[in-house]
Design a protein around this motif. Structure first.
Motif, PDB file in Angstrom:
ATOM      1  N   GLY A   1       0.813  -1.211   0.000  1.00  0.00           N
ATOM      2  CA  GLY A   1       0.000   0.000   0.000  1.00  0.00           C
ATOM      3  C   GLY A   1       0.845   1.258   0.000  1.00  0.00           C
ATOM      4  O   GLY A   1       2.077   1.210  -0.074  1.00  0.00           O
ATOM      5  N   GLN A   2       0.139   2.375   0.099  1.00  0.00           N
ATOM      6  CA  GLN A   2       0.806   3.677   0.024  1.00  0.00           C
ATOM      7  C   GLN A   2       0.210   4.597   1.090  1.00  0.00           C
ATOM      8  O   GLN A   2      -1.004   4.799   1.124  1.00  0.00           O
ATOM      9  N   LYS A   3       1.065   5.106   1.950  1.00  0.00           N
ATOM     10  CA  LYS A   3       0.631   6.056   2.975  1.00  0.00           C
ATOM     11  C   LYS A   3       1.109   7.446   2.570  1.00  0.00           C
ATOM     12  O   LYS A   3       2.221   7.581   2.052  1.00  0.00           O
ATOM     13  N   CYS A   4       0.295   8.467   2.813  1.00  0.00           N
ATOM     14  CA  CYS A   4       0.728   9.813   2.420  1.00  0.00           C
ATOM     15  C   CYS A   4       0.551  10.806   3.570  1.00  0.00           C
ATOM     16  O   CYS A   4      -0.161  10.515   4.541  1.00  0.00           O
ATOM     17  N   PHE A   5       1.211  11.957   3.420  1.00  0.00           N
ATOM     18  CA  PHE A   5       1.177  13.035   4.430  1.00  0.00           C
ATOM     19  C   PHE A   5       1.606  12.515   5.801  1.00  0.00           C
ATOM     20  O   PHE A   5       1.025  12.893   6.828  1.00  0.00           O
ATOM     21  N   ILE A   6       2.586  11.641   5.810  1.00  0.00           N
ATOM     22  CA  ILE A   6       2.995  11.030   7.079  1.00  0.00           C
ATOM     23  C   ILE A   6       4.053  11.908   7.763  1.00  0.00           C
ATOM     24  O   ILE A   6       5.156  12.081   7.221  1.00  0.00           O
ATOM     25  N   THR A   7       3.693  12.444   8.933  1.00  0.00           N
ATOM     26  CA  THR A   7       4.654  13.250   9.696  1.00  0.00           C
ATOM     27  C   THR A   7       5.801  12.344  10.138  1.00  0.00           C
ATOM     28  O   THR A   7       5.553  11.269  10.709  1.00  0.00           O
ATOM     29  N   ASN A   8       7.018  12.758   9.843  1.00  0.00           N
ATOM     30  CA  ASN A   8       8.250  11.985  10.115  1.00  0.00           C
ATOM     31  C   ASN A   8       8.377  10.774   9.190  1.00  0.00           C
ATOM     32  O   ASN A   8       9.257   9.927   9.411  1.00  0.00           O
TER      33      ASN A   8
ATOM     34  N   ALA B   1      13.865  -0.047   7.833  1.00  0.00           N
ATOM     35  CA  ALA B   1      14.983  -0.742   7.192  1.00  0.00           C
ATOM     36  C   ALA B   1      14.559  -2.011   6.456  1.00  0.00           C
ATOM     37  O   ALA B   1      15.360  -2.608   5.731  1.00  0.00           O
ATOM     38  N   TRP B   2      13.313  -2.436   6.631  1.00  0.00           N
ATOM     39  CA  TRP B   2      12.904  -3.695   6.023  1.00  0.00           C
ATOM     40  C   TRP B   2      12.776  -3.589   4.504  1.00  0.00           C
ATOM     41  O   TRP B   2      12.420  -2.517   3.972  1.00  0.00           O
ATOM     42  N   ASP B   3      13.000  -4.733   3.840  1.00  0.00           N
ATOM     43  CA  ASP B   3      12.825  -4.795   2.375  1.00  0.00           C
ATOM     44  C   ASP B   3      11.406  -4.404   2.007  1.00  0.00           C
ATOM     45  O   ASP B   3      10.447  -4.862   2.657  1.00  0.00           O
ATOM     46  N   GLY B   4      11.296  -3.591   0.972  1.00  0.00           N
ATOM     47  CA  GLY B   4       9.969  -3.212   0.481  1.00  0.00           C
ATOM     48  C   GLY B   4       9.427  -1.928   1.082  1.00  0.00           C
ATOM     49  O   GLY B   4       8.428  -1.392   0.606  1.00  0.00           O
ATOM     50  N   VAL B   5      10.080  -1.429   2.138  1.00  0.00           N
ATOM     51  CA  VAL B   5       9.646  -0.147   2.721  1.00  0.00           C
ATOM     52  C   VAL B   5      10.473   0.962   2.078  1.00  0.00           C
ATOM     53  O   VAL B   5      11.698   0.912   2.099  1.00  0.00           O
ATOM     54  N   SER B   6       9.798   1.939   1.486  1.00  0.00           N
ATOM     55  CA  SER B   6      10.547   3.060   0.924  1.00  0.00           C
ATOM     56  C   SER B   6       9.800   4.362   1.157  1.00  0.00           C
ATOM     57  O   SER B   6       8.594   4.372   1.428  1.00  0.00           O
ATOM     58  N   VAL B   7      10.549   5.445   1.070  1.00  0.00           N
ATOM     59  CA  VAL B   7       9.970   6.772   1.254  1.00  0.00           C
ATOM     60  C   VAL B   7       9.728   7.367  -0.124  1.00  0.00           C
ATOM     61  O   VAL B   7      10.621   7.373  -0.967  1.00  0.00           O
TER      62      VAL B   7
ATOM     63  N   ILE C   1       5.895   4.061   1.142  1.00  0.00           N
ATOM     64  CA  ILE C   1       5.418   3.029   0.221  1.00  0.00           C
ATOM     65  C   ILE C   1       5.727   1.645   0.813  1.00  0.00           C
ATOM     66  O   ILE C   1       6.854   1.405   1.280  1.00  0.00           O
ATOM     67  N   LEU C   2       4.741   0.776   0.765  1.00  0.00           N
ATOM     68  CA  LEU C   2       4.917  -0.596   1.270  1.00  0.00           C
ATOM     69  C   LEU C   2       4.720  -1.548   0.086  1.00  0.00           C
ATOM     70  O   LEU C   2       3.614  -1.661  -0.448  1.00  0.00           O
ATOM     71  N   ASP C   3       5.815  -2.163  -0.316  1.00  0.00           N
ATOM     72  CA  ASP C   3       5.769  -3.005  -1.511  1.00  0.00           C
ATOM     73  C   ASP C   3       6.175  -4.428  -1.126  1.00  0.00           C
ATOM     74  O   ASP C   3       7.360  -4.728  -0.987  1.00  0.00           O
ATOM     75  N   ASN C   4       5.176  -5.285  -0.926  1.00  0.00           N
ATOM     76  CA  ASN C   4       5.433  -6.671  -0.510  1.00  0.00           C
ATOM     77  C   ASN C   4       6.319  -6.751   0.726  1.00  0.00           C
ATOM     78  O   ASN C   4       7.327  -7.472   0.746  1.00  0.00           O
ATOM     79  N   VAL C   5       5.970  -5.977   1.730  1.00  0.00           N
ATOM     80  CA  VAL C   5       6.769  -5.944   2.967  1.00  0.00           C
ATOM     81  C   VAL C   5       6.381  -7.122   3.843  1.00  0.00           C
ATOM     82  O   VAL C   5       5.197  -7.288   4.201  1.00  0.00           O
ATOM     83  N   LYS C   6       7.384  -7.922   4.195  1.00  0.00           N
ATOM     84  CA  LYS C   6       7.113  -9.081   5.049  1.00  0.00           C
ATOM     85  C   LYS C   6       7.218  -8.655   6.511  1.00  0.00           C
ATOM     86  O   LYS C   6       8.272  -8.190   6.953  1.00  0.00           O
TER      87      LYS C   6
END
Ligand code: COS
Length: 388
Positions: free
Chosen positions: A154-161, A191-197, A215-220
Motif C-alpha cells: 500500500g501507500q501512505k501519504c502526508f505522514i509526519t516523520n 529498514a525492512w525490504d519493500g519499505v521506501s519513502v 510506500i509498502l511493496d510486498n513488505v514481510k
C-alpha cells in the motif's frame, strides 16, 4: 472539586519545556522553517530532557508524562516553533496505539529507541492514504497472511516523520469488504525490504517537520510485529486520536499565544495618529478577543487532557478542544498579521510564519469539520443539557 492550579510537577515540566523553547527552539526556528528540517543536535538535546518520548512511560525510558502534562509541554514546544513541535510531538501519536494495545515485548523493543540520547530515533503514524483522509476507514493498504507472517502492500501519504522515522505504526485492511471491521495494525521498520519513502512534501507551514509518503511493496512483517488483530484496528485509531487531540489543541494554543504576544508588543510600540495603536479601540478589541480565545482554548485542552489522564471517555472534549483551538490559532494569527499591517506580511516578522503554521491546526489529526462530525455524533444521544 475544581482546581485551576497546576501541580508542582506540571509547573516544572512547563518551565523546562518553555526554557527549551526559548533557548534551543526559537534561536533556530526561522532557519529550520527555511531549510525544512530539524537539526540532529536539537533532537539529541530534546531527547536528553525527555522531549522526544514525552508520553512513553519511564519504564521504557520515556518522559512518563500524563496527558495533561504532555499537553502543557506541547503548548510550550509549539510556542517555540510549531514545525519543531510537530516533528518531536508526532512520536506521541505514532506510539499511542503501541501504548494502548501493544504487548510488553513490542514496547521493550521499540519505545526506548525514541529517547536514546546518543541517537534518538523517530516514529511515524501510518494511517492516511491518498484515498483515505477524513474517511480513515476506507484505507486500502492490504495485509495478507503468509504462514505466521503478513505481507503489506500500500501507500501512505502526508505522514509526519515519514521520511526520517525508524519505525512506523501502520494500519492496513485484511479484507476491504468488511469496511472498518477489516482493519488491523502493525509495527513496521523503515529498514525492512519493500519499505521506501516516496514524495517529500513541500509545505505551507510547520516546514521544519518532515512530511512524506511511505510506500509498502510486498513488505514481510513477522508475526511478532502484529500490534492489532483484524477487526480491532479502527477502534484503536479512534482511541488514539481521542487521546492525542488534546496535545494538538495545546500546540494550536501555543501558536496562537506566540502570535498574540507579538501583536501585543507591536501594538504598544507602533505609533500612528500620534499614539500607540493599542489606544485605537479597533486594535485593542482585537487583542482582547485574542486573549479570550486563547484562555478558552487552554481550558478546553486541559479538560480533555484531564479526562484522558484519568481514563475517562474524552472523545467529545478532545474534539471540542481540537476544533476550538485550531480555529483560534488561525483567527489569532490572522489578526496578529492584521495588527502588524504591511510589516506582518513580510517574512522579517514572526507573525508571517505563525499564520502559515496555524493553518494545519485546522487540518491534521482530524479537520475542523471532522471534529464537528464527532461532536454532532455525541449530541445525537443527548436529551438533557443539565451540566452537573
Ligand atoms: N472510540 C472508540 N470507538 C469509536 C470511536 C471512538 N472515539 N469513534 C467511533 N468508534 C467506533 C464506532 O462505535 C463504530 O463501531 P461499532 O459499529 O462497533 O459501534 C466504529 O468505530 C465506526 O464508527 P463510525 O461509523 O462513526 O466511523 P466512520 O467511518 O463514520 O468515521 C470518523 C468516523 C469520521 C469520526 C473517523 O473516520 C475520523 O475520526 N476521521 C478522521 C481521521 C483523522 O483524524 N485523520 C487524521 C489522520 S492522523 S494525522
Amino acid at each position: 472539586m475544581v482546581d485551576f492550579e497546576l501541580s508542582d510537577e506540571q509547573k516544572a515540566a512547563a518551565r523546562m519545556a518553555h526554557d527549551f523553547a526559548v533557548n534551543e527552539i526559537r534561536p533556530v526556528a526561522l532557519e529550520c522553517d527555511k531549510e525544512g528540517k530539524i537539526p540532529d543536535e536539537l533532537v539529541k538535546k530534546a531527547a536528553a530532557v525527555g522531549l522526544t518520548a514525552q508520553a512513553v512511560p519511564e519504564e521504557y525510558d520515556g518522559g512518563g508524562l500524563d496527558a495533561i502534562t504532555a499537553a502543557i509541554v506541547s503548548e510550550e514546544m509549539f510556542w517555540g516553533c510549531a514545525g519543531i513541535g510537530t516533528g518531536l510531538g508526532a512520536n506521541n501519536l505514532a506510539i499511542t496505539p503501541l501504548l494502548l494495545v501493544g504487548n510488553d515485548e513490542q514496547k521493550q523493543k521499540y519505545l526506548p529507541r525514541l529517547s536514546d540520547p546518543a541517537n534518538p530515533k523517530f516514529a511515524a503514524f501510518g494511517l492516511t492514504e491518498p484515498g483515505a483522509g477524513s474517511d480513515a476507514a476506507s484505507l486500502a493498504t492490504v495485509a495478507t497472511p503468509d504462514g505466521d507472517d503478513y505481507i503489506l502492500n500500500g501507500q501512505k501519504c502526508f505522514i509526519t516523520n515519514g521520511g526520517i522515522a525508524d519505525f512506523y505504526t501502520i494500519f492496513a485492511t485484511f479484507d476491504k469488504s468488511k469496511g472498518f471491521g477489516g482493519i488491523g495494525g502493525f509495527i513496521v521498520e523503515r529498514a525492512w525490504d519493500g519499505v521506501s519513502v516516496g514524495k517529500h512534501e513541500d509545505k505551507m507551514g510547520i516546514r521544519a517537520s518532515d512530511t512524506s509518503e511511505v510506500i509498502l511493496d510486498n513488505v514481510k512483517v513477522p508475526a511478532e510485529n502484529l500490534m492489532i488483530p483484524e477487526g480491532q484496528g479502527f477502534y484503536v485509531v479512534m482511541q488514539t486520536l481521542d487521546a492525542t487531540r488534546a496535545g494538538v489543541a495545546a500546540g494550536a494554543t501555543g501558536v496562537a499565544r506566540a502570535a498574540f504576544e507579538e501583536a501585543l508588543k507591536y501594538a504598544k510600540e507602533r505609533v500612528q495618529f500620534r499614539k500607540p495603536i493599542i489606544n485605537q479601540q479597533a486594535i485593542a478589541f482585537m487583542l482582547a478577543d485574542m486573549a479570550i480565545k486563547i484562555e478558552a482554548a487552554r481550558r478546553l485542552y486541559l479538560l480533555a487532557g484531564w479526562k484522558a489522564a484519568n481514563n475517562l471517555p474524552c472523545s467529545l472534549e478532545s474534539s471540542y478542544a481540537k476544533a476550538f483551538a485550531g480555529d483560534t490559532a488561525m483567527e489569532v494569527t490572522t489578526d496578529a498579521v492584521q495588527i502588524h499591517g504591511g510589516y506582518g506580511y513580510m517574512k522579517e516578522y514572526l507573525v508571517e510564519k505563525l499564520m502559515r503554521d496555524a493553518k494545519i491546526m485546522q487540518i491534521y489529526e482530524g479537520t475542523a469539520q471532522i471534529q464537528r462530525v464527532v461532536i454532532t455524533g455525541n449530541l445525537m444521544g443527548v436529551t438533557d443539557t443539565y451540566p452537573w
